[in-house]
Design an enzyme around this catalytic site. Structure first.
Site, PDB file in Angstrom:
ATOM      1  N   GLY A   5     -70.219-112.435 127.764  1.00 13.57           N
ATOM      2  CA  GLY A   5     -70.345-111.914 126.562  1.00 13.57           C
ATOM      3  C   GLY A   5     -70.888-110.566 126.527  1.00 13.57           C
ATOM      4  O   GLY A   5     -71.760-110.332 125.465  1.00 13.57           O
ATOM      5  N   ASN A  13     -70.532-107.474 126.691  1.00 12.78           N
ATOM      6  CA  ASN A  13     -69.844-106.372 125.857  1.00 12.78           C
ATOM      7  C   ASN A  13     -70.037-106.876 124.193  1.00 12.78           C
ATOM      8  O   ASN A  13     -70.306-105.687 123.542  1.00 12.78           O
ATOM      9  CB  ASN A  13     -68.217-106.233 126.264  1.00 12.78           C
ATOM     10  CG  ASN A  13     -67.974-105.386 127.243  1.00 12.78           C
ATOM     11  OD1 ASN A  13     -68.322-104.139 127.310  1.00 12.78           O
ATOM     12  ND2 ASN A  13     -67.548-105.925 128.345  1.00 12.78           N
ATOM     13  N   LYS A  66     -57.203-114.907 127.772  1.00  7.29           N
ATOM     14  CA  LYS A  66     -55.981-115.412 127.464  1.00  7.29           C
ATOM     15  C   LYS A  66     -55.338-114.487 126.623  1.00  7.29           C
ATOM     16  O   LYS A  66     -55.825-113.521 126.033  1.00  7.29           O
ATOM     17  CB  LYS A  66     -56.237-116.544 126.421  1.00  7.29           C
ATOM     18  CG  LYS A  66     -56.971-117.594 127.193  1.00  7.29           C
ATOM     19  CD  LYS A  66     -56.256-118.489 128.118  1.00  7.29           C
ATOM     20  CE  LYS A  66     -57.143-119.577 128.754  1.00  7.29           C
ATOM     21  NZ  LYS A  66     -56.519-120.073 130.008  1.00  7.29           N
ATOM     22  N   ASN A 109     -58.903-104.109 122.520  1.00  5.85           N
ATOM     23  CA  ASN A 109     -59.434-104.924 123.919  1.00  5.85           C
ATOM     24  C   ASN A 109     -60.145-103.701 124.764  1.00  5.85           C
ATOM     25  O   ASN A 109     -60.011-102.592 124.525  1.00  5.85           O
ATOM     26  CB  ASN A 109     -58.068-105.170 124.616  1.00  5.85           C
ATOM     27  CG  ASN A 109     -58.503-105.712 125.890  1.00  5.85           C
ATOM     28  OD1 ASN A 109     -59.448-106.932 126.117  1.00  5.85           O
ATOM     29  ND2 ASN A 109     -57.673-105.607 126.972  1.00  5.85           N
ATOM     30  N   HIS A 144     -60.739-102.930 128.786  1.00  3.35           N
ATOM     31  CA  HIS A 144     -60.273-103.272 129.872  1.00  3.35           C
ATOM     32  C   HIS A 144     -61.127-102.568 131.208  1.00  3.35           C
ATOM     33  O   HIS A 144     -61.200-101.117 130.906  1.00  3.35           O
ATOM     34  CB  HIS A 144     -58.744-102.734 130.014  1.00  3.35           C
ATOM     35  CG  HIS A 144     -58.122-102.963 131.612  1.00  3.35           C
ATOM     36  ND1 HIS A 144     -57.694-104.389 131.776  1.00  3.35           N
ATOM     37  CD2 HIS A 144     -57.745-102.342 132.557  1.00  3.35           C
ATOM     38  CE1 HIS A 144     -57.056-104.443 132.879  1.00  3.35           C
ATOM     39  NE2 HIS A 144     -57.200-103.257 133.248  1.00  3.35           N
ATOM     40  N   ASP A 181     -52.087-105.047 128.148  1.00  6.05           N
ATOM     41  CA  ASP A 181     -52.909-103.775 128.470  1.00  6.05           C
ATOM     42  C   ASP A 181     -51.970-102.563 128.195  1.00  6.05           C
ATOM     43  O   ASP A 181     -52.084-101.775 128.900  1.00  6.05           O
ATOM     44  CB  ASP A 181     -53.370-103.794 129.977  1.00  6.05           C
ATOM     45  CG  ASP A 181     -54.184-104.965 130.331  1.00  6.05           C
ATOM     46  OD1 ASP A 181     -55.082-105.348 129.693  1.00  6.05           O
ATOM     47  OD2 ASP A 181     -54.236-105.470 131.411  1.00  6.05           O
ATOM     48  N   GLU A 236     -68.571 -99.769 129.752  1.00  9.74           N
ATOM     49  CA  GLU A 236     -67.889-100.476 129.032  1.00  9.74           C
ATOM     50  C   GLU A 236     -68.889-100.796 127.926  1.00  9.74           C
ATOM     51  O   GLU A 236     -68.599-100.582 126.671  1.00  9.74           O
ATOM     52  CB  GLU A 236     -67.613-102.138 129.507  1.00  9.74           C
ATOM     53  CG  GLU A 236     -66.439-102.047 130.551  1.00  9.74           C
ATOM     54  CD  GLU A 236     -66.024-103.310 130.993  1.00  9.74           C
ATOM     55  OE1 GLU A 236     -66.026-104.227 130.053  1.00  9.74           O
ATOM     56  OE2 GLU A 236     -65.785-103.575 132.328  1.00  9.74           O
TER      57      GLU A 236
END
Ligand code: GAR
Length: 203
Positions: free
Chosen positions: A12, A14, A92, A108, A110, A151, A180
């Site tokens: 966690g 991010n 997931k 998201n 990546h 992605d 990030e």
């Protein structure tokens, strides 16, 4: 106002970076409405609880099929007034019914420069192993919108980092993770700001 649900499976960090940016007033048009994890022991749920935020464990394994799992995710999101989803280390695939209900409302992060080094199997340390094996001189982090393909959706923001001689997947991962933590709050700030100035109405 973005009422954000953060989905994660792991530590966690991010999520913590996004939350800190919001708490410091760096993203005035966003708040965290809940944190959801498929993993009951995930650090991300502990961070949420420590900050008095709803921390919810929901896993496909608790449901007989994807339809009932997706239905419970959607009713939970609606109960908390969520209008935006940030995936932060969520390992997931988001059920298709949730992607459809939150079209262009899911982002998201990546740990590579998409469109390269993404897709099924490209997560966590696998990404950094592939980047080093291919002899890349630059890697980085990508925030992108989520669609039905892994992605794949439009890119919001990227941040590059160098790949250094002698890098291991772990040393590169740490450098990318630091990037990030900068790029994800920046991307959310940009989206929230755009919605405010365009007058986009959200629940
Ligand atoms: C981050 O490096 C994120 O980019 C990656 O998992 C890590 C989660 O760390 N996500 C993926 O690989 C998704 N394909 P965190 O839980 O400390 O934020």
């Amino acid at each position: 106002m973005l009422n954000i649900a953060v989905f994660g499976s792991g530590a966690g960090s991010n999520f913590r970076a996004i939350l800190t940016a919001i708490q410091q007033g760096d993203i005035p048009d966003a708040r965290i409405s809940l944190v959801l994890s498929n993993n009951s022991g995930a650090g991300i749920l502990g961070i949420a609880r420590a900050n008095a935020l709803p921390a919810i464990h929901l896993s496909q394994k608790q449901f007989p099929d994807e339809r009932s799992f997706a239905g419970t995710i959607l009713s939970t999101l609606s109960e908390y007034g969520v209008n935006f989803i940030a995936l932060a280390g969520y390992m997931k695939q988001v059920p298709g019914a949730v992607v459809a209900a939150y079209r262009n409302r899911i982002v998201n992060i990546h740990p590579a420069l998409l469109p390269r080094f993404g897709g099924p199997g490209m997560y966590g340390t696998h990404v950094h192993e592939a980047v080093i094996a291919s002899g890349e001189k630059v890697s980085g982090a990508t925030v992108h919108y989520v669609d039905e393909e892994y992605d794949h959706g439009p890119i919001v923001l990227q941040r590059t980092v160098p790949v250094l001689p002698g890098d291991t997947p772990e040393s590169l991962a740490a450098r990318v993770l630091a990037a990030e933590h900068e790029v994800y709050p920046s991307a959310i700030r940009r989206i929230a700001e755009e919605e405010r100035t365009s007058g986009h109405h959200t629940a």
